[in-house]
Design a protein around this motif. Structure first.
Motif, PDB file in Angstrom:
ATOM      1  N   LEU A 132      -8.838   1.483   2.177  1.00  0.00           N
ATOM      2  CA  LEU A 132      -8.636   0.077   2.517  1.00  0.00           C
ATOM      3  C   LEU A 132      -9.979  -0.541   2.897  1.00  0.00           C
ATOM      4  O   LEU A 132     -10.659  -0.053   3.802  1.00  0.00           O
ATOM      5  CB  LEU A 132      -7.643  -0.054   3.668  1.00  0.00           C
ATOM      6  CG  LEU A 132      -6.199   0.366   3.374  1.00  0.00           C
ATOM      7  CD1 LEU A 132      -5.338   0.226   4.623  1.00  0.00           C
ATOM      8  CD2 LEU A 132      -5.622  -0.483   2.250  1.00  0.00           C
TER       9      LEU A 132
ATOM     10  N   MET B 184      -8.887  -0.651  -2.023  1.00  0.00           N
ATOM     11  CA  MET B 184      -7.899  -1.727  -1.983  1.00  0.00           C
ATOM     12  C   MET B 184      -8.445  -2.906  -1.175  1.00  0.00           C
ATOM     13  O   MET B 184      -8.736  -2.773   0.016  1.00  0.00           O
ATOM     14  CB  MET B 184      -6.597  -1.224  -1.345  1.00  0.00           C
ATOM     15  CG  MET B 184      -6.051   0.066  -1.951  1.00  0.00           C
ATOM     16  SD  MET B 184      -5.604  -0.096  -3.673  1.00  0.00           S
ATOM     17  CE  MET B 184      -4.335  -1.339  -3.562  1.00  0.00           C
TER      18      MET B 184
ATOM     19  N   ILE C 119       0.816  -1.210   0.000  1.00  0.00           N
ATOM     20  CA  ILE C 119       0.000   0.000   0.000  1.00  0.00           C
ATOM     21  C   ILE C 119       0.848   1.256   0.000  1.00  0.00           C
ATOM     22  O   ILE C 119       0.509   2.257  -0.651  1.00  0.00           O
ATOM     23  CB  ILE C 119      -0.977  -0.016   1.209  1.00  0.00           C
ATOM     24  CG1 ILE C 119      -1.982   1.117   1.098  1.00  0.00           C
ATOM     25  CG2 ILE C 119      -0.215   0.018   2.508  1.00  0.00           C
ATOM     26  CD1 ILE C 119      -2.896   1.020  -0.059  1.00  0.00           C
TER      27      ILE C 119
ATOM     28  N   LYS D 170       0.732   4.179  -2.921  1.00  0.00           N
ATOM     29  CA  LYS D 170       0.493   5.594  -2.636  1.00  0.00           C
ATOM     30  C   LYS D 170       1.615   6.455  -3.192  1.00  0.00           C
ATOM     31  O   LYS D 170       1.369   7.521  -3.769  1.00  0.00           O
ATOM     32  CB  LYS D 170       0.356   5.810  -1.125  1.00  0.00           C
ATOM     33  CG  LYS D 170      -0.939   5.272  -0.526  1.00  0.00           C
ATOM     34  CD  LYS D 170      -1.014   5.587   0.963  1.00  0.00           C
ATOM     35  CE  LYS D 170      -2.326   5.089   1.564  1.00  0.00           C
ATOM     36  NZ  LYS D 170      -2.435   5.411   3.017  1.00  0.00           N
TER      37      LYS D 170
ATOM     38  N   MET E 170      -7.065  -5.991   0.070  1.00  0.00           N
ATOM     39  CA  MET E 170      -5.748  -6.588   0.240  1.00  0.00           C
ATOM     40  C   MET E 170      -5.802  -8.115   0.243  1.00  0.00           C
ATOM     41  O   MET E 170      -4.981  -8.780  -0.382  1.00  0.00           O
ATOM     42  CB  MET E 170      -5.113  -6.082   1.539  1.00  0.00           C
ATOM     43  CG  MET E 170      -5.053  -4.556   1.646  1.00  0.00           C
ATOM     44  SD  MET E 170      -4.108  -3.783   0.319  1.00  0.00           S
ATOM     45  CE  MET E 170      -2.449  -4.271   0.792  1.00  0.00           C
TER      46      MET E 170
END
Length: 230
Positions: free
Chosen positions: A62, A103, A17, A21, A105
């Motif tokens: 997230l 996202m 992540i 970014k 994950m």
């Protein structure tokens, strides 16, 4: 209009992540005027764009892993259900530029949410490719193979009569298309069926399904269509 483009991008390896970014912060995307502007209304109600500073943490979201496991171990179902829920329950706010990246994950998936005013599918995919790099050559930008440009003049591109005929065909086809469109708008109406919606249909739950195709089958269809056009 509140048309939002949803695009799910799955990857093979786990996502970093912080690296994502950092890449986005230094990418062309956040320097594009539409991606770093707010949609605001003046006192007369007219909409216009106003530049602002990008807070990347407000755009990279997230996903709560516990809220996105309704499909068990079926990654396709989990992602599809999440997109379906986003499409009807979570509009893009005008307090920040009109794009987000969700996202997931655990599912190794990123979901792009971009307002249609920022671009169409082709331009957004081109921008995504401009951000990416080739695995075998980190300095090279990915490329897409494209077919040769078709000669619509029938091999008479150097003849002025052929070029004139091509222009006349274009005008005629456009007139026919416009006439067909107008007549269809005035005379044709969708028939009512058991799945026809009424008032408030835009608030009904959505469902997204995934279809899988073998690339070899797609090539067979492409070749068949190409031969039919010839």
């Amino acid at each position: 209009m509140r048309t939002i483009i949803h695009c799910a991008l799955g990857v093979k390896h786990h996502m970093d992540i912080d690296a994502i970014k950092s890449t986005i912060k230094n990418s062309f995307m956040v320097k594009h005027p539409r991606f770093c502007s707010l949609l605001v209304r003046d006192k007369n109600g007219f909409e216009h764009w106003r530049r602002t500073e990008i807070d990347i943490d407000r755009h990279i979201i997230l996903v709560d892993e516990t809220a996105a496991t309704n499909g068990g171990d079926d990654v396709d179902k989990i992602v599809n259900d999440y997109i379906a829920d986003l499409s009807s329950s979570s509009p893009l706010g005008c307090d920040k530029p009109l794009w987000e990246i969700h996202m997931m994950m655990k599912q190794k998936c990123a979901i792009f949410r971009i307002h249609h005013s920022l671009g169409d599918g082709i331009s957004l995919m081109s921008m995504l490719l401009a951000i990416c790099r080739k695995a075998e050559d980190p300095a090279a930008v990915p490329t897409l193979a494209t077919g040769g440009r078709r000669d619509w003049s029938g091999g008479k591109g150097k003849d002025w009569r052929g070029a004139l005929m091509g222009v006349l065909k274009m005008v005629l086809f456009n007139l026919v298309f416009c006439l067909n469109f107008v007549l269809r708008c005035l005379c044709v109406r969708d028939r009512k069926t058991v799945i026809s919606g009424g008032d408030g249909v835009e608030l009904w739950p959505r469902k997204v399904a995934t279809a899988r195709f073998w690339i070899e089958d797609m090539k067979v269809v492409k070749q068949a269509v190409a031969n039919a056009v010839k």
